[in-house]
Motif scaffolding. Structure first.
Motif, PDB file in Angstrom:
ATOM      1  N   MET A 182       2.909  -9.746  21.452  1.00 36.93           N
ATOM      2  CA  MET A 182       1.891  -9.132  22.311  1.00 36.93           C
ATOM      3  C   MET A 182       1.717  -9.949  23.595  1.00 36.93           C
ATOM      4  SD  MET A 182      -1.030  -7.931  19.590  1.00 36.93           S
ATOM      5  CE  MET A 182      -1.463  -9.594  19.069  1.00 36.93           C
ATOM      6  N   LEU A 183       1.936  -9.292  24.737  1.00 35.98           N
ATOM      7  CA  LEU A 183       1.861  -9.961  26.033  1.00 35.98           C
ATOM      8  C   LEU A 183       0.779  -9.335  26.904  1.00 35.98           C
ATOM      9  CD1 LEU A 183       5.706 -10.145  26.701  1.00 35.98           C
ATOM     10  CD2 LEU A 183       4.225 -11.981  25.888  1.00 35.98           C
ATOM     11  N   MET A 308      18.090 -22.952  31.274  1.00 36.47           N
ATOM     12  CA  MET A 308      16.703 -22.717  30.890  1.00 36.47           C
ATOM     13  C   MET A 308      16.603 -22.544  29.373  1.00 36.47           C
ATOM     14  SD  MET A 308      15.559 -20.104  33.974  1.00 36.47           S
ATOM     15  CE  MET A 308      16.439 -18.723  33.270  1.00 36.47           C
ATOM     16  N   TYR A 309      15.414 -22.793  28.847  1.00 36.59           N
ATOM     17  CA  TYR A 309      15.120 -22.595  27.427  1.00 36.59           C
ATOM     18  C   TYR A 309      13.828 -21.802  27.326  1.00 36.59           C
ATOM     19  CZ  TYR A 309      12.841 -23.738  22.968  1.00 36.59           C
ATOM     20  OH  TYR A 309      12.170 -23.662  21.773  1.00 36.59           O
ATOM     21  N   GLY A 310      13.819 -20.815  26.438  1.00 38.72           N
ATOM     22  CA  GLY A 310      12.599 -20.046  26.277  1.00 38.72           C
ATOM     23  C   GLY A 310      12.517 -19.429  24.896  1.00 38.72           C
ATOM     24  N   LEU A 311      11.360 -18.838  24.612  1.00 36.60           N
ATOM     25  CA  LEU A 311      11.159 -18.077  23.388  1.00 36.60           C
ATOM     26  C   LEU A 311      10.168 -16.985  23.725  1.00 36.60           C
ATOM     27  CD1 LEU A 311       8.909 -20.179  20.984  1.00 36.60           C
ATOM     28  CD2 LEU A 311       9.527 -20.968  23.239  1.00 36.60           C
ATOM     29  N   THR A 312      10.386 -15.798  23.204  1.00 34.90           N
ATOM     30  CA  THR A 312       9.576 -14.646  23.587  1.00 34.90           C
ATOM     31  C   THR A 312       8.095 -14.910  23.388  1.00 34.90           C
ATOM     32  OG1 THR A 312      11.416 -13.235  22.931  1.00 34.90           O
ATOM     33  CG2 THR A 312       9.305 -12.161  23.273  1.00 34.90           C
ATOM     34  N   GLU A 313       7.750 -15.705  22.384  1.00 37.41           N
ATOM     35  CA  GLU A 313       6.341 -15.976  22.084  1.00 37.41           C
ATOM     36  C   GLU A 313       5.628 -16.755  23.190  1.00 37.41           C
ATOM     37  OE1 GLU A 313       8.472 -15.401  18.179  1.00 37.41           O
ATOM     38  OE2 GLU A 313       8.894 -16.390  20.092  1.00 37.41           O
ATOM     39  N   ALA A 314       6.386 -17.368  24.090  1.00 37.39           N
ATOM     40  CA  ALA A 314       5.762 -18.095  25.208  1.00 37.39           C
ATOM     41  C   ALA A 314       6.543 -17.884  26.495  1.00 37.39           C
ATOM     42  CB  ALA A 314       5.657 -19.585  24.889  1.00 37.39           C
ATOM     43  N   PHE A 315       7.401 -16.872  26.507  1.00 35.64           N
ATOM     44  CA  PHE A 315       8.204 -16.492  27.661  1.00 35.64           C
ATOM     45  C   PHE A 315       9.272 -17.533  27.988  1.00 35.64           C
ATOM     46  CE2 PHE A 315       8.566 -16.758  32.396  1.00 35.64           C
ATOM     47  CZ  PHE A 315       9.535 -15.797  32.501  1.00 35.64           C
ATOM     48  N   VAL A 395       2.138 -22.225  20.879  1.00 32.97           N
ATOM     49  CA  VAL A 395       3.255 -21.755  20.064  1.00 32.97           C
ATOM     50  C   VAL A 395       3.979 -22.972  19.500  1.00 32.97           C
ATOM     51  CG1 VAL A 395       5.491 -20.601  20.082  1.00 32.97           C
ATOM     52  CG2 VAL A 395       3.590 -19.608  21.333  1.00 32.97           C
ATOM     53  N   TRP A 396       4.020 -23.038  18.178  1.00 34.54           N
ATOM     54  CA  TRP A 396       4.774 -24.085  17.491  1.00 34.54           C
ATOM     55  C   TRP A 396       6.147 -23.491  17.215  1.00 34.54           C
ATOM     56  CZ3 TRP A 396       2.482 -28.893  15.799  1.00 34.54           C
ATOM     57  CH2 TRP A 396       1.163 -29.061  16.265  1.00 34.54           C
ATOM     58  N   SER A 397       7.142 -23.922  17.965  1.00 30.20           N
ATOM     59  CA  SER A 397       8.409 -23.203  18.055  1.00 30.20           C
ATOM     60  C   SER A 397       9.277 -23.303  16.809  1.00 30.20           C
ATOM     61  CB  SER A 397       9.208 -23.718  19.257  1.00 30.20           C
ATOM     62  OG  SER A 397       9.686 -25.033  19.006  1.00 30.20           O
TER      63      SER A 397
END
Length: 521
Positions: A182-183, A308-315, A395-397
């Motif tokens: 959810m964004l 770059m590094y990312g995860l959908t939960e924190a973009f 967010v705990w990745s």
């Protein structure tokens, strides 16, 4: 109130209050190109008009605020307008990856509670009885676009609360079906601001949008470009050479991709008219190898390369400054603007330099959790560690990293069993469920095995059902009907029996070790 930037500090980055997402259409100069389509180009003036008309059409058809509206189509005018138009109409946009097949679309539509699906004729025709949830209307995208000129009341820019839910992006977990992240307007707005600034984008930039708009990385190609007043050329390509041709045709300055595509692109002959205009290359969805970095720098010597590094939960969490790519080729870099990245050890303390810990992302880019999934939300979205400057929920990745004495981050490994193949995050359970549903196998385990080109190759280990006939020949055909191409196993291993762990469960670790031993991966 304005958000602190934290690291890295960029002197020209404004410290804005986030705005409703549809305000991105209001930024560019009237006559500047905003969206370059196959048959025409929309200026920012046109973009404003089309977003206003599509918002008005959506409001007329779906008056319920907060209702979910899904799109399932290739990149085109409708899919590019929808993130802004749905936001302006007070709706929640649910983009479905066009590569998915009807079973995956069925799950997303049902889970999100979508009341409308806008899609291409071919995709809508692929739906079977029962795929649409009750009350969900399916409409051909061409009918929508043709109706826009008749909209009586185009909508003005919204005054929505920036913290309101704006979009749900579905991403696979290591187990279970895809979950909806959810964004809010603020999440997406500040992500656009952050990326546009650390990439140094300008109004004369041209972004080639090759990544799916259902991914946060792909959608941000639109949003960050429009924040900078720049234009986007959406492209669904069949072959890598189509990308090079588009770069030459449109004078592309910004190209984002995942490692497998970069590998394919470096194998092409790039004419000067295709390579010379490029100012920046960005990579996410997997690490670049030193060899690939060398190849990219050789073909595009003038372009700045942004790992770059990312995860959908924190973009997006980190990027590596292009000036450091050669000297620190394996680093993830540092936190992007508006992201606070902490490394937390197993005792819950901030890890010392050189000490391994979990990457924890704090700040306003953190999503609002998983749609209607309190249990999985509680596992990943937890209070920020002590000492966080932002506080709130983080967010705990689950990813293990370490930070060196200079503050640069390095990836160690991931805790879960996620398969990351060709830039796609794939749930093993989805593949396993599909295999078992064929009735050809009794047990199935899907694993990701390290692969130079793909990141992970998908290996499926199965035990045949006792009454299955010609299972080895039939299983690949059956999976081809039910799973999208990027989820198809690269190798299928047949076993007479499957190993069990002490708890009586299938022993994935033993199977993974066995396969690695067989393949030498």
């Amino acid at each position: 109130m304005p958000f602190p930037l934290l690291e890295p500090q960029l002197p020209n980055l404004p410290n804005p209050d986030p705005k409703p997402l549809d305000h991105l259409a209001e930024i560019g100069a009237d006559d500047s190109p905003a969206l370059v389509l196959r048959n025409r180009t929309l200026s920012f003036k046109d973009l404003r008009d089309r977003v206003a008309r599509l918002s008005g059409w959506l409001t007329d058809r779906v008056p319920q605020q907060g209702a979910r509206v899904a799109t399932w189509a290739a990149k085109n005018e409708l899919t590019c307008l929808m993130p802004l138009a749905a936001a302006r109409a007070g709706l929640v946009h649910v983009p479905i990856n066009p590569l998915l097949k009807h079973m995956q679309a069925k799950h997303i539509l049902a889970d999100s509670g979508a009341v409308m699906l806008l899609g291409t004729k071919a995709r809508l025709a692929s739906l079977e009885v029962g795929d649409l949830p009750p009350g969900c209307e399916a409409i051909d995208e061409n009918d929508v676009l043709q109706a826009l000129d008749e909209v009586a009341e185009p909508m003005a820019a919204s005054t929505a609360d920036p913290d309101a839910l704006c979009a749900i992006l579905y991403t696979s977990g290591s187990t279970g079906r895809p979950k909806g992240v959810m964004l809010s307007h603020a999440n997406l707005w500040l992500g656009a601001v952050s990326v546009a600034h650390y990439l140094g984008m300008e109004a004369d930039d041209v972004t080639l949008g090759v990544l799916p708009l259902s991914f946060d990385y792909g959608q941000n190609q639109l949003l960050s470009s429009w924040y900078a007043g720049a234009s986007v050329v959406p492209l669904d390509y069949l072959f890598p050479r189509d990308v090079a041709r588009a770069c030459a045709k449109y004078g592309v300055t910004t190209l984002a991709a995942v490692p497998p595509l970069w590998v394919q692109l470096t194998e092409l002959e790039w004419p000067a008219e295709a390579s010379a205009p490029l100012r920046r290359l960005t990579n996410s969805g997997g690490a670049l190898t030193e060899e690939l970095v060398s190849d990219l720098r050789g073909i595009f010597p003038q372009a700045r390369l942004f790992p770059m590094y990312g995860l959908t939960e924190a973009f997006r969490s980190t990027y590596l400054d292009p000036e450091l790519v050669e000297s620190h080729p394996t680093s993830m870099g540092r936190g992007i603007p508006f992201a606070e990245i902490m490394v937390i050890d197993d005792e819950g303390n901030v890890a010392d330099p050189g000490e391994e810990g979990e990457l924890v992302h704090c700040g306003p880019l953190v999503a609002q959790g998983y749609w209607q999934d309190a249990e999985r939300t509680a596992e990943r979205f937890k209070p920020s560690p002590d000492g966080s400057e932002y506080g709130g929920i983080a967010v705990w990745s689950g990813d293990r990293v370490k930070r060196d004495a200079d503050g640069l981050l390095y990836f160690i490994g991931r805790r879960d069993a996620m398969i990351k193949s060709a830039g796609n995050r794939i749930s093993p359970q989805e593949i396993e469920d599909a295999a078992r549903a064929t009735d050809l196998v009794a047990e199935a385990v899907a694993l990701g095995v390290k692969d130079e080109r793909l990141g992970h190759a998908i290996h499926l280990v199965v035990r045949a059902a006792h009454d299955a006939e010609d299972a080895e020949a039939q299983l690949p055909k059956a999976l081809a009907k039910e799973l999208p191409n990027f989820m198809q196993p690269h190798v299928i291993h047949w076993k007479d029996s499957m190993p069990l762990n002490p708890n009586g469960k299938l022993d994935r670790t033993a199977l993974a070790q066995e396969i690695v031993g067989e393949t030498g991966a």
